[in-house]
Design a protein around this motif. Structure first.
Motif, PDB file in Angstrom:
ATOM      1  N   GLN A  45      56.433  38.723   0.924  1.00  0.00           N
ATOM      2  CA  GLN A  45      55.065  38.241   0.959  1.00  0.00           C
ATOM      3  C   GLN A  45      54.597  37.993  -0.473  1.00  0.00           C
ATOM      4  OE1 GLN A  45      53.162  37.561   3.571  1.00  0.00           O
ATOM      5  NE2 GLN A  45      54.827  38.051   4.961  1.00  0.00           N
ATOM      6  N   PRO A  46      53.852  36.945  -0.722  1.00  0.00           N
ATOM      7  CA  PRO A  46      53.340  36.718  -2.083  1.00  0.00           C
ATOM      8  C   PRO A  46      52.376  37.845  -2.463  1.00  0.00           C
ATOM      9  CG  PRO A  46      52.456  35.086  -0.555  1.00  0.00           C
ATOM     10  CD  PRO A  46      53.449  35.921   0.205  1.00  0.00           C
ATOM     11  N   THR A  47      52.505  38.296  -3.676  1.00  0.00           N
ATOM     12  CA  THR A  47      51.610  39.347  -4.149  1.00  0.00           C
ATOM     13  C   THR A  47      50.359  38.716  -4.738  1.00  0.00           C
ATOM     14  OG1 THR A  47      52.667  39.387  -6.307  1.00  0.00           O
ATOM     15  CG2 THR A  47      53.494  40.936  -4.654  1.00  0.00           C
ATOM     16  N   THR A  48      49.260  39.393  -4.546  1.00  0.00           N
ATOM     17  CA  THR A  48      48.005  38.910  -5.116  1.00  0.00           C
ATOM     18  C   THR A  48      47.539  39.907  -6.152  1.00  0.00           C
ATOM     19  OG1 THR A  48      46.727  39.994  -3.381  1.00  0.00           O
ATOM     20  CG2 THR A  48      47.305  37.691  -3.018  1.00  0.00           C
ATOM     21  N   ASP A  49      46.998  39.409  -7.215  1.00  0.00           N
ATOM     22  CA  ASP A  49      46.472  40.256  -8.279  1.00  0.00           C
ATOM     23  C   ASP A  49      45.056  40.665  -7.899  1.00  0.00           C
ATOM     24  OD1 ASP A  49      45.915  41.590 -10.592  1.00  0.00           O
ATOM     25  OD2 ASP A  49      45.920  39.815 -11.881  1.00  0.00           O
ATOM     26  N   ALA A  50      44.842  41.964  -7.674  1.00  0.00           N
ATOM     27  CA  ALA A  50      43.531  42.461  -7.261  1.00  0.00           C
ATOM     28  C   ALA A  50      42.567  42.596  -8.434  1.00  0.00           C
ATOM     29  CB  ALA A  50      43.690  43.804  -6.563  1.00  0.00           C
ATOM     30  N   THR A  51      43.046  42.385  -9.636  1.00  0.00           N
ATOM     31  CA  THR A  51      42.215  42.497 -10.822  1.00  0.00           C
ATOM     32  C   THR A  51      41.418  41.205 -11.007  1.00  0.00           C
ATOM     33  OG1 THR A  51      43.900  43.871 -11.841  1.00  0.00           O
ATOM     34  CG2 THR A  51      42.213  42.975 -13.287  1.00  0.00           C
ATOM     35  N   PRO A  52      40.084  41.303 -11.010  1.00  0.00           N
ATOM     36  CA  PRO A  52      39.278  40.081 -11.163  1.00  0.00           C
ATOM     37  C   PRO A  52      39.393  39.500 -12.577  1.00  0.00           C
ATOM     38  CG  PRO A  52      37.865  42.008 -11.192  1.00  0.00           C
ATOM     39  CD  PRO A  52      39.259  42.496 -10.883  1.00  0.00           C
ATOM     40  N   ALA A  53      39.272  38.182 -12.674  1.00  0.00           N
ATOM     41  CA  ALA A  53      39.332  37.513 -13.978  1.00  0.00           C
ATOM     42  C   ALA A  53      38.047  37.736 -14.760  1.00  0.00           C
ATOM     43  CB  ALA A  53      39.574  36.027 -13.791  1.00  0.00           C
ATOM     44  N   GLU A  54      36.936  37.919 -14.035  1.00  0.00           N
ATOM     45  CA  GLU A  54      35.648  38.183 -14.672  1.00  0.00           C
ATOM     46  C   GLU A  54      35.087  39.494 -14.148  1.00  0.00           C
ATOM     47  OE1 GLU A  54      33.017  34.867 -14.202  1.00  0.00           O
ATOM     48  OE2 GLU A  54      33.914  33.845 -15.895  1.00  0.00           O
ATOM     49  N   VAL A  55      34.323  40.156 -14.999  1.00  0.00           N
ATOM     50  CA  VAL A  55      33.682  41.413 -14.626  1.00  0.00           C
ATOM     51  C   VAL A  55      32.192  41.307 -14.919  1.00  0.00           C
ATOM     52  CG1 VAL A  55      35.735  42.833 -14.968  1.00  0.00           C
ATOM     53  CG2 VAL A  55      34.211  42.410 -16.896  1.00  0.00           C
ATOM     54  N   SER A  56      31.430  42.190 -14.314  1.00  0.00           N
ATOM     55  CA  SER A  56      29.981  42.186 -14.491  1.00  0.00           C
ATOM     56  C   SER A  56      29.580  43.224 -15.537  1.00  0.00           C
ATOM     57  CB  SER A  56      29.322  42.502 -13.151  1.00  0.00           C
ATOM     58  OG  SER A  56      27.930  42.539 -13.286  1.00  0.00           O
ATOM     59  N   CYS A  57      28.732  42.834 -16.478  1.00  0.00           N
ATOM     60  CA  CYS A  57      28.216  43.750 -17.496  1.00  0.00           C
ATOM     61  C   CYS A  57      27.415  44.846 -16.799  1.00  0.00           C
ATOM     62  CB  CYS A  57      27.334  42.998 -18.488  1.00  0.00           C
ATOM     63  SG  CYS A  57      26.513  44.059 -19.709  1.00  0.00           S
ATOM     64  N   VAL A  84      25.015  46.587 -17.860  1.00  0.00           N
ATOM     65  CA  VAL A  84      23.596  46.588 -18.218  1.00  0.00           C
ATOM     66  C   VAL A  84      22.875  45.338 -17.722  1.00  0.00           C
ATOM     67  CG1 VAL A  84      21.946  46.651 -20.139  1.00  0.00           C
ATOM     68  CG2 VAL A  84      24.001  48.066 -20.215  1.00  0.00           C
ATOM     69  N   CYS A  85      23.310  44.170 -18.147  1.00  0.00           N
ATOM     70  CA  CYS A  85      22.585  42.933 -17.809  1.00  0.00           C
ATOM     71  C   CYS A  85      23.182  42.183 -16.623  1.00  0.00           C
ATOM     72  CB  CYS A  85      22.501  42.016 -19.024  1.00  0.00           C
ATOM     73  SG  CYS A  85      24.084  41.286 -19.503  1.00  0.00           S
ATOM     74  N   HIS A  86      24.318  42.635 -16.135  1.00  0.00           N
ATOM     75  CA  HIS A  86      24.984  42.080 -14.951  1.00  0.00           C
ATOM     76  C   HIS A  86      25.485  40.649 -15.128  1.00  0.00           C
ATOM     77  CE1 HIS A  86      23.729  45.696 -12.951  1.00  0.00           C
ATOM     78  NE2 HIS A  86      22.490  45.460 -13.342  1.00  0.00           N
ATOM     79  N   SER A  87      25.605  40.176 -16.367  1.00  0.00           N
ATOM     80  CA  SER A  87      26.167  38.850 -16.573  1.00  0.00           C
ATOM     81  C   SER A  87      27.683  38.923 -16.397  1.00  0.00           C
ATOM     82  CB  SER A  87      25.813  38.308 -17.956  1.00  0.00           C
ATOM     83  OG  SER A  87      26.375  39.114 -18.966  1.00  0.00           O
ATOM     84  N   GLU A  88      28.266  37.835 -15.926  1.00  0.00           N
ATOM     85  CA  GLU A  88      29.704  37.767 -15.725  1.00  0.00           C
ATOM     86  C   GLU A  88      30.376  37.404 -17.044  1.00  0.00           C
ATOM     87  OE1 GLU A  88      31.484  38.338 -12.763  1.00  0.00           O
ATOM     88  OE2 GLU A  88      29.577  39.152 -12.106  1.00  0.00           O
ATOM     89  N   VAL A  89      31.378  38.188 -17.425  1.00  0.00           N
ATOM     90  CA  VAL A  89      32.109  37.931 -18.662  1.00  0.00           C
ATOM     91  C   VAL A  89      33.608  38.000 -18.371  1.00  0.00           C
ATOM     92  CG1 VAL A  89      30.331  38.769 -20.240  1.00  0.00           C
ATOM     93  CG2 VAL A  89      31.971  40.362 -19.333  1.00  0.00           C
ATOM     94  N   PRO A  90      34.417  37.221 -19.090  1.00  0.00           N
ATOM     95  CA  PRO A  90      35.867  37.305 -18.901  1.00  0.00           C
ATOM     96  C   PRO A  90      36.349  38.730 -19.194  1.00  0.00           C
ATOM     97  CG  PRO A  90      35.299  35.376 -20.195  1.00  0.00           C
ATOM     98  CD  PRO A  90      34.060  36.198 -20.075  1.00  0.00           C
ATOM     99  N   ARG A  91      37.196  39.262 -18.334  1.00  0.00           N
ATOM    100  CA  ARG A  91      37.701  40.622 -18.483  1.00  0.00           C
ATOM    101  C   ARG A  91      38.321  40.848 -19.868  1.00  0.00           C
ATOM    102  NH1 ARG A  91      38.784  43.427 -14.364  1.00  0.00           N
ATOM    103  NH2 ARG A  91      39.691  45.473 -14.571  1.00  0.00           N
ATOM    104  N   ALA A  92      39.016  39.854 -20.389  1.00  0.00           N
ATOM    105  CA  ALA A  92      39.682  39.987 -21.686  1.00  0.00           C
ATOM    106  C   ALA A  92      38.699  40.107 -22.847  1.00  0.00           C
ATOM    107  CB  ALA A  92      40.611  38.798 -21.913  1.00  0.00           C
ATOM    108  N   GLU A  93      37.464  39.645 -22.661  1.00  0.00           N
ATOM    109  CA  GLU A  93      36.470  39.670 -23.729  1.00  0.00           C
ATOM    110  C   GLU A  93      35.462  40.804 -23.588  1.00  0.00           C
ATOM    111  OE1 GLU A  93      34.617  35.877 -24.174  1.00  0.00           O
ATOM    112  OE2 GLU A  93      36.528  34.817 -24.063  1.00  0.00           O
ATOM    113  N   ALA A  94      35.471  41.489 -22.463  1.00  0.00           N
ATOM    114  CA  ALA A  94      34.483  42.536 -22.202  1.00  0.00           C
ATOM    115  C   ALA A  94      34.820  43.814 -22.972  1.00  0.00           C
ATOM    116  CB  ALA A  94      34.440  42.842 -20.708  1.00  0.00           C
ATOM    117  N   MET A  95      33.766  44.501 -23.415  1.00  0.00           N
ATOM    118  CA  MET A  95      33.923  45.826 -24.015  1.00  0.00           C
ATOM    119  C   MET A  95      33.974  46.823 -22.861  1.00  0.00           C
ATOM    120  SD  MET A  95      31.073  45.632 -27.019  1.00  0.00           S
ATOM    121  CE  MET A  95      31.423  47.299 -27.561  1.00  0.00           C
ATOM    122  N   THR A  96      34.753  47.892 -22.992  1.00  0.00           N
ATOM    123  CA  THR A  96      34.839  48.861 -21.917  1.00  0.00           C
ATOM    124  C   THR A  96      34.588  50.276 -22.420  1.00  0.00           C
ATOM    125  OG1 THR A  96      37.212  49.143 -22.231  1.00  0.00           O
ATOM    126  CG2 THR A  96      36.518  47.516 -20.606  1.00  0.00           C
TER     127      THR A  96
END
Length: 66
Positions: free
Chosen positions: A3-15, A17-29
């Motif tokens: 079966q094809p595997t799907t990546d469950a990790t989203p490409a964008e995440v929500s801040c 504090v302000c809930h804006s969508e940002v690319p996961r690679a650019e977000a501070m954690t």
């Protein structure tokens, strides 16, 4: 047949504090006890770290009963 595997990790995440969508690679954690908080930038991180992410509340405050 595999079966094809799907990546469950989203490409964008929500801040957290302000809930804006940002690319996961650019977000501070910040890793908490059971959560991983994402921030769109230094400003939102500082706001959260000072407990100002919601008017009149501190999201990091303990909610224990006295």
């Amino acid at each position: 047949m595999k079966q094809p595997t799907t990546d469950a990790t989203p490409a964008e995440v929500s801040c957290h504090v302000c809930h804006s969508e940002v690319p996961r690679a650019e977000a501070m954690t910040v890793e908490a006890q059971e959560y991983l908080y994402y921030f769109c930038g230094q400003g939102c991180y500082v706001r959260w770290s000072k407990g100002q992410d919601a008017p009149g509340s501190d999201s990091r405050r303990s909610h224990s009963r006295r």
